[in-house]
Design an enzyme around this catalytic site. Structure first.
Site: not given
Length: 455
Positions: A246-247, A250, A252, A370
């Site tokens: 689940c980028a 981008g 991470k 989060c």
């Protein structure tokens, strides 16, 4: 801009945030892109006023209701209330900004005039306010957050009211920590190491980072320290095959590629193809060239079946309520309800069931959110492990020692970060390893029946 023009711009922007479903930061960026004539100082003043109103919306609405007949326009009413309660303006000054002049808002009507007169001179926090109002907690979430934090409830929620700091990640493909600090200092920006991530710098205030050579040349990227730690716990190494499932934009992905020294293969996936495509600018700036971007039709895209068992590491940073990032996205408090949470939990489970198929025997799946809700965190891991018997929890302390170093801040098997205790955004991470001995076991069905409720 005149004071009245700034007030009118804040009213328009706050109205846009309320009407749109996009996060506030995107709405704010679009608002100013369409008004390039607004200077930098005015932009900051307008945005600060809007974010202040978003951050204390529950308290402002409590006062508006207490004052009597609410004005017809919620955005105007909240700005009027904010001028009185947050900025300390007297009623005459508020009325003066609403003079109907060029670029200024139309004059206050009778209800708005009464509101300004009632609120002027008052303190934002009032003894009669319920605790959840002072802490800006939606009523439907209060029981779950009280259960999650117990006697730390007030401290944890108060920390989510404070504006988040600006954290940077050093791009180790291009610089060391000392080199990044020196490059920022050349542009008069002071940066200091953070306590947990070996790659993080914290910057005071909100300097014009995009104008610095350190940012333009890709030496640093904006990324919260907690987010950096989640990426480090993937323990991606040179030569591995890694999937950021689940980028999103981008952040991470960039951290994973840097950890791998551009050696190996990173696949950045997301169902929001546009966000994946926009990450190309960040990848080029960072000097990353081992990333493949792939848009998925859904969490069950046929690509997943074709690449089953093909990855050493799979990061699944699932869509969530985002409670841990309320410091940065205060509008997110009011964008979710109990029904939305139930839908998110189902979505998270579908993503987990599908993404786990990509993990090779002996490889790892890192589940992250989060959020600060157990229903999205530990409960989801328990639900998954009940169904995916070939996976087991890898204690976070062991992973931390190998991937991060230093003392692990986690007390249990998972990582749980909060602003009050760690100074980061709120993050949860669990490292789940696929047992080699059970490599032939069938993973969870791609078409699961209704899941049992988590304990």
């Amino acid at each position: 801009m005149t004071p009245g023009a700034r007030v009118q711009a804040a009213i328009e922007l706050l109205g846009d945030v309320d009407r749109h479903t996009a996060p506030a930061d995107r709405t704010v960026a679009a608002f100013f892109r369409a008004r390039r004539y607004i200077g930098g100082g005015d932009r900051r003043a307008v945005a600060d006023r809007v974010y202040a109103a978003l951050r204390r919306r529950a308290a402002l609405d409590w006062w508006i209701e207490r004052a009597g007949r609410p004005p017809a326009d919620p955005a105007r009413a909240r700005i009027v209330a904010g001028l009185a309660l947050l900025d300390g303006w007297p009623a005459a000054r508020i009325a003066g900004a609403f003079d109907g002049g060029r670029h200024a808002p139309p004059p206050l009507d009778a209800a708005e005039t009464a509101l300004a007169a009632t609120l002027a001179g008052q303190a934002l926090d009032h003894p009669a306010q319920p605790e959840r109002i002072r802490l800006e907690v939606p009523a439907w979430l209060e029981p779950a957050l009280r259960a999650a934090f117990a006697d730390r409830f007030a401290a944890e929620l108060a920390a989510l009211l404070v504006e988040a700091p600006l954290d940077l990640r050093i791009n180790t493909l291009k610089a060391t920590r000392d080199e990044a600090v020196a490059a920022l200092a050349a542009d008069s920006i002071a940066a200091a190491p953070t306590p947990l991530s070996p790659l993080a710098l914290r910057v005071h205030g909100r300097p014009p980072l995009a104008a610095t050579a350190a940012f333009r040349d890709g030496l640093v990227e904006v990324q919260d320290e907690g987010s950096q730690l989640v990426a480090l716990l993937v323990d991606a190494r040179p030569g591995m095959r890694v999937c950021d499932f689940c980028a999103g934009a981008g952040g991470k992905t960039l951290a994973l590629a840097a950890a791998m020294r551009n050696k190996g293969h990173v696949v950045a996936c997301d169902v929001l193809r546009g966000r994946i495509e926009r990450s190309s600018v960040r990848l080029r700036r960072a000097g990353v060239h081992n990333v493949e971007r792939r848009g998925l039709t859904s969490e069950r895209d046929p690509w997943i079946k074709r690449h089953a068992g093909g990855f050493d590491r799979v990061l699944v940073d699932v869509p969530c309520t985002g409670i841990g990032a309320w410091r940065r996205n205060p509008d997110a408090r009011w964008r979710f309800g109990a029904h939305d949470l139930a839908e998110l939990i189902e979505t998270q489970r579908r993503i987990l069931e599908s993404a786990c198929r990509l993990v090779r025997p002996g490889g790892r799946l890192v589940y992250a959110t989060c959020s600060l809700l157990p229903a999205e965190n530990a409960d989801q891991v328990a639900w998954f492990l009940d169904r995916a018997l070939q996976f087991a929890v890898r204690p976070i302390g062991e992973v931390w020692a190998a991937a991060v170093g230093g003392e692990c801040p986690a007390e249990g098997p998972f990582l749980s970060l909060t602003p009050a205790r760690h100074g980061t955004d709120g993050f949860f991470a669990a490292v789940l390893e696929r047992r080699p001995a059970l490599a032939a076991a069938k993973p969870p069905s791609a078409e699961p029946g209704p899941p049992e409720p988590a304990a």
